[in-house]
Design an enzyme around this catalytic site. Structure first.
Site, PDB file in Angstrom:
ATOM      1  N   GLN A 147       1.004  -1.189  -0.081  1.00 32.29           N
ATOM      2  CA  GLN A 147      -0.156  -0.066  -0.032  1.00 32.29           C
ATOM      3  C   GLN A 147       0.957   1.104   0.041  1.00 32.29           C
ATOM      4  O   GLN A 147       1.140   2.006   0.849  1.00 32.29           O
ATOM      5  CB  GLN A 147      -0.793  -0.130   1.210  1.00 32.29           C
ATOM      6  CG  GLN A 147      -1.846   1.017   1.443  1.00 32.29           C
ATOM      7  CD  GLN A 147      -3.117   0.899   0.584  1.00 32.29           C
ATOM      8  OE1 GLN A 147      -3.535  -0.339   0.175  1.00 32.29           O
ATOM      9  NE2 GLN A 147      -3.566   1.995  -0.161  1.00 32.29           N
ATOM     10  N   PHE A 148       1.281   1.668  -1.137  1.00 32.36           N
ATOM     11  CA  PHE A 148       2.079   2.866  -1.446  1.00 32.36           C
ATOM     12  C   PHE A 148       1.322   4.009  -0.862  1.00 32.36           C
ATOM     13  O   PHE A 148       2.275   5.095  -0.325  1.00 32.36           O
ATOM     14  CB  PHE A 148       2.791   2.939  -2.644  1.00 32.36           C
ATOM     15  CG  PHE A 148       1.889   3.509  -3.638  1.00 32.36           C
ATOM     16  CD1 PHE A 148       1.799   5.135  -3.956  1.00 32.36           C
ATOM     17  CD2 PHE A 148       1.028   2.841  -4.376  1.00 32.36           C
ATOM     18  CE1 PHE A 148       0.880   5.444  -4.568  1.00 32.36           C
ATOM     19  CE2 PHE A 148      -0.224   3.412  -5.374  1.00 32.36           C
ATOM     20  CZ  PHE A 148      -0.066   4.470  -5.502  1.00 32.36           C
ATOM     21  N   THR A 149       0.238   4.218  -0.914  1.00 31.88           N
ATOM     22  CA  THR A 149      -0.629   5.428  -0.405  1.00 31.88           C
ATOM     23  C   THR A 149      -0.402   5.650   1.045  1.00 31.88           C
ATOM     24  O   THR A 149      -0.706   6.786   1.678  1.00 31.88           O
ATOM     25  CB  THR A 149      -1.941   5.340  -0.779  1.00 31.88           C
ATOM     26  OG1 THR A 149      -2.709   4.230  -0.180  1.00 31.88           O
ATOM     27  CG2 THR A 149      -2.118   5.107  -2.436  1.00 31.88           C
TER      28      THR A 149
END
Length: 148
Positions: free
Chosen positions: A78-80
């Site tokens: 989950q890069f966000t």
């Protein structure tokens, strides 16, 4: 690295309408890798996630770890989690690690958990995933390896 840890009764991730990872009782973990993260961050978070006492004992107290309840993990990249929202209304993700750095650290996180005897299911790095879960409690905890 940053984790969002949710105690779940069940969780699954779908890609193109196909279930690629599914667990019953355990933890659904969103995993974000930052540009300055290293193997040391992985080691720290593996210990935290696998030993955190957030499952209820016979008295109803959060006193048991994932391994004590024989739970599993659904790990989703989950890069966000590294969204910068300081300016304007459109988040910036420049503090997220690029895939050539993030993928090996994400995979090391999952493998290190497996090496401790934890069953780990995953999504697929960079894919458009649909995640569903039943949060138990609800219990949701964030952990940032930079805040030790």
């Amino acid at each position: 690295m940053r984790l969002v840890v949710q105690r779940v009764l069940e969780a699954q991730v779908k890609i193109d309408n196909e279930i690629v990872g599914s667990i019953d009782k355990g933890l659904m973990i969103l995993v974000g890798v930052g540009e300055n993260d290293s193997e040391e961050d992985v080691d720290y978070l593996v210990q935290k996630a696998s030993n955190m006492r957030i499952f209820e004992d016979e008295s109803g107290k959060m006193n048991l770890s994932l391994q004590q309840v024989e739970g599993s993990i659904l790990s989703v990249s989950q890069f966000t989690l590294y969204a910068d929202t300081k300016k304007g209304n459109r988040p910036s993700f420049t503090r997220s690690a690029k895939p050539d750095k993030a993928i090996p650290l994400y995979e090391q996180f999952n493998q290190s958990l497996r090496n401790q005897g934890v069953r780990v299911e995953t999504g697929r790095f960079g894919a458009d995933m649909k995640v569903s879960l039943v949060n138990d409690g609800p219990v949701t905890i964030t952990i940032d390896s930079q805040n030790r």
